[in-house]
Design a protein around this motif. Structure first.
Motif, PDB file in Angstrom:
ATOM      1  N   MET A  15       0.807  -1.221   0.000  1.00 53.21           N
ATOM      2  CA  MET A  15       0.000   0.000   0.000  1.00 53.21           C
ATOM      3  C   MET A  15       0.840   1.270   0.000  1.00 53.21           C
ATOM      4  N   TYR A  16       1.983   1.251   0.715  1.00 48.58           N
ATOM      5  CA  TYR A  16       2.727   2.494   0.913  1.00 48.58           C
ATOM      6  C   TYR A  16       4.179   2.438   0.433  1.00 48.58           C
ATOM      7  N   GLY A  17       4.601   1.269  -0.021  1.00 49.99           N
ATOM      8  CA  GLY A  17       5.967   1.157  -0.527  1.00 49.99           C
ATOM      9  C   GLY A  17       7.032   1.348   0.532  1.00 49.99           C
ATOM     10  N   GLU A  18       6.694   1.088   1.782  1.00 48.02           N
ATOM     11  CA  GLU A  18       7.625   1.272   2.905  1.00 48.02           C
ATOM     12  C   GLU A  18       7.505   0.090   3.848  1.00 48.02           C
ATOM     13  N   ASP A  19       8.635  -0.337   4.380  1.00 44.76           N
ATOM     14  CA  ASP A  19       8.620  -1.415   5.365  1.00 44.76           C
ATOM     15  C   ASP A  19       8.008  -0.884   6.653  1.00 44.76           C
ATOM     16  N   LEU A  20       7.030  -1.612   7.181  1.00 43.17           N
ATOM     17  CA  LEU A  20       6.361  -1.210   8.414  1.00 43.17           C
ATOM     18  C   LEU A  20       7.343  -1.021   9.557  1.00 43.17           C
ATOM     19  N   LEU A  21       8.389  -1.823   9.563  1.00 43.01           N
ATOM     20  CA  LEU A  21       9.399  -1.686  10.616  1.00 43.01           C
ATOM     21  C   LEU A  21      10.041  -0.311  10.602  1.00 43.01           C
ATOM     22  N   LEU A  22      10.347   0.191   9.396  1.00 43.26           N
ATOM     23  CA  LEU A  22      10.956   1.514   9.287  1.00 43.26           C
ATOM     24  C   LEU A  22      10.009   2.587   9.788  1.00 43.26           C
ATOM     25  N   HIS A  23       8.724   2.398   9.499  1.00 45.79           N
ATOM     26  CA  HIS A  23       7.733   3.364   9.979  1.00 45.79           C
ATOM     27  C   HIS A  23       7.735   3.417  11.502  1.00 45.79           C
ATOM     28  N   LEU A  24       7.707   2.258  12.133  1.00 49.17           N
ATOM     29  CA  LEU A  24       7.675   2.212  13.591  1.00 49.17           C
ATOM     30  C   LEU A  24       8.945   2.795  14.197  1.00 49.17           C
ATOM     31  N   ARG A  25      10.080   2.497  13.579  1.00 52.11           N
ATOM     32  CA  ARG A  25      11.354   2.983  14.116  1.00 52.11           C
ATOM     33  C   ARG A  25      11.524   4.479  13.920  1.00 52.11           C
ATOM     34  N   ASN A  26      10.882   5.026  12.896  1.00 48.87           N
ATOM     35  CA  ASN A  26      11.025   6.453  12.618  1.00 48.87           C
ATOM     36  C   ASN A  26       9.933   7.303  13.246  1.00 48.87           C
ATOM     37  N   THR A  27       8.898   6.661  13.780  1.00 57.58           N
ATOM     38  CA  THR A  27       7.765   7.397  14.311  1.00 57.58           C
ATOM     39  C   THR A  27       8.189   8.422  15.365  1.00 57.58           C
ATOM     40  N   HIS A  28       9.091   8.024  16.238  1.00 62.43           N
ATOM     41  CA  HIS A  28       9.529   8.927  17.315  1.00 62.43           C
ATOM     42  C   HIS A  28      11.026   9.219  17.207  1.00 62.43           C
TER      43      HIS A  28
END
Length: 326
Positions: A52-65
């Motif tokens: 859906m977003y072309g991004e690894d969910l792990l990277l999203h979680l690690r970059n959130t904060h």
């Protein structure tokens, strides 16, 4: 094409992915939602998020904060969710590397991996370690300096996982139990390290567990009981940790969780590590032991000792899920 999995009657996997993507400032209710999923469901969501977003969910979680400078409950929750979403082999590879990189090597984390995983899984963990870090896990253990008892035991366990083992043998267990006694509390002086390391390197974890059961049956007490009164030195202390993890994992992990919740350990990552790694293995049994030993439910102990927020919600969600999820 990944098979579609119904997450719940209310939340579709697409909605979960969208809510995760829109949660840059806060993980909020997504924490218990994600923690309650099975490993297979989390794998599917990770794949769908990438689609859906072309991004690894792990990277999203690690970059959130990423831009926050202080350690907060949200940062702890994001880090713990990252551990949870990883497949178990990737997770153990990362835990192993982080354990080895600490100024004081986290031997307990390494022992839990080599004792608590099947030989086939250890091989996959080693592959994931090599792929991710371009290093060999066994070699990194061999090169630990200065040499110490934990290193010797880890090397023996690594050798054990490489061997091919037959079914558990009661006869071998009894023979090994007698050898342990004769070279341990059955004689004066410290335990004979060479005998212990030989047994650890040649027997499967299941076989070793049977050996310690036979030891108690033959001699009337646990193998580690003599360690409490006799001077077995650093090797004895390291061996005691390993034997307890092999012989009675739920009790070992219950004590580890209690020590973490009460701040009685320097192993700061133990709480999240154990909750994540055992959530779908034997958490029901760990909770039973925890309740019997400490007179309180694990989830209640978490609420009493962890400040309210995403991290506490995450831990409670893991403590209340069943262990038979796939």
């Amino acid at each position: 094409m990944a098979t579609k999995i119904t997450i719940s009657p209310i939340l579709s996997s697409e909605n979960v992915c969208k809510e995760i993507h829109d949660s840059w400032g806060s993980l909020n209710h997504l924490v218990p939602s994600l923690a309650s999923l099975s490993g297979l469901q989390r794998k599917q969501i990770r794949e769908e998020y990438m689609t859906m977003y072309g991004e690894d969910l792990l990277l999203h979680l690690r970059n959130t904060h990423r831009n926050q400078t202080e350690v907060s409950a949200e940062i702890c929750a994001a880090a713990a969710l990252s551990m949870l979403i990883l497949n178990p082999n990737e997770r153990d590879a990362i835990v192993s590397r982080e354990a080895l990189e600490q100024s004081d090597i986290n031997y307990k984390a390494l022992i839990e991996i080599f004792v608590g995983r099947k030989s086939s899984h250890v091989a996959l963990i080693q592959q994931a370690y090599q792929t991710r870090f371009r290093r060999l896990l066994d070699q990194d253990i061999i090169t630990i300096e200065p040499p110490n008892p934990y290193k010797k035991i880890l090397m023996a366990l690594a050798a054990s996982h490489k061997a091919h083992h037959a079914d558990v043998s009661q006869h071998i267990a009894k023979c090994d139990a007698r050898r342990l006694y004769q070279t341990g509390e059955g004689r004066s002086g410290a335990v004979d390290e060479s005998v212990v390391l030989e047994i650890l390197s040649k027997r499967s974890i299941s076989q070793l567990k049977q050996t310690f059961s036979c030891y108690k049956l033959i001699y009337g007490h646990n193998y580690t009981k003599s360690f409490k009164t006799d001077n077995h030195g650093e090797f004895g202390e390291a061996l005691k940790t390993v034997v307890k993890c092999i012989y009675n994992p739920p009790k070992y992990y219950a004590k580890t969780l209690y020590a973490s919740l009460k701040g009685k350990t320097t192993d700061k990552g133990a709480l999240a590590r154990v909750m994540v790694s055992r959530a779908e293995v034997d958490m029901d049994e760990i909770q039973r032991v925890f309740r019997k030993k400490y007179g309180i439910e694990l989830k209640d102990a978490i609420c009493e000792n962890i400040p309210s927020g995403d991290y506490r919600d995450f831990l409670v969600a893991l403590a209340t899920k069943t262990t038979n999820l796939a």
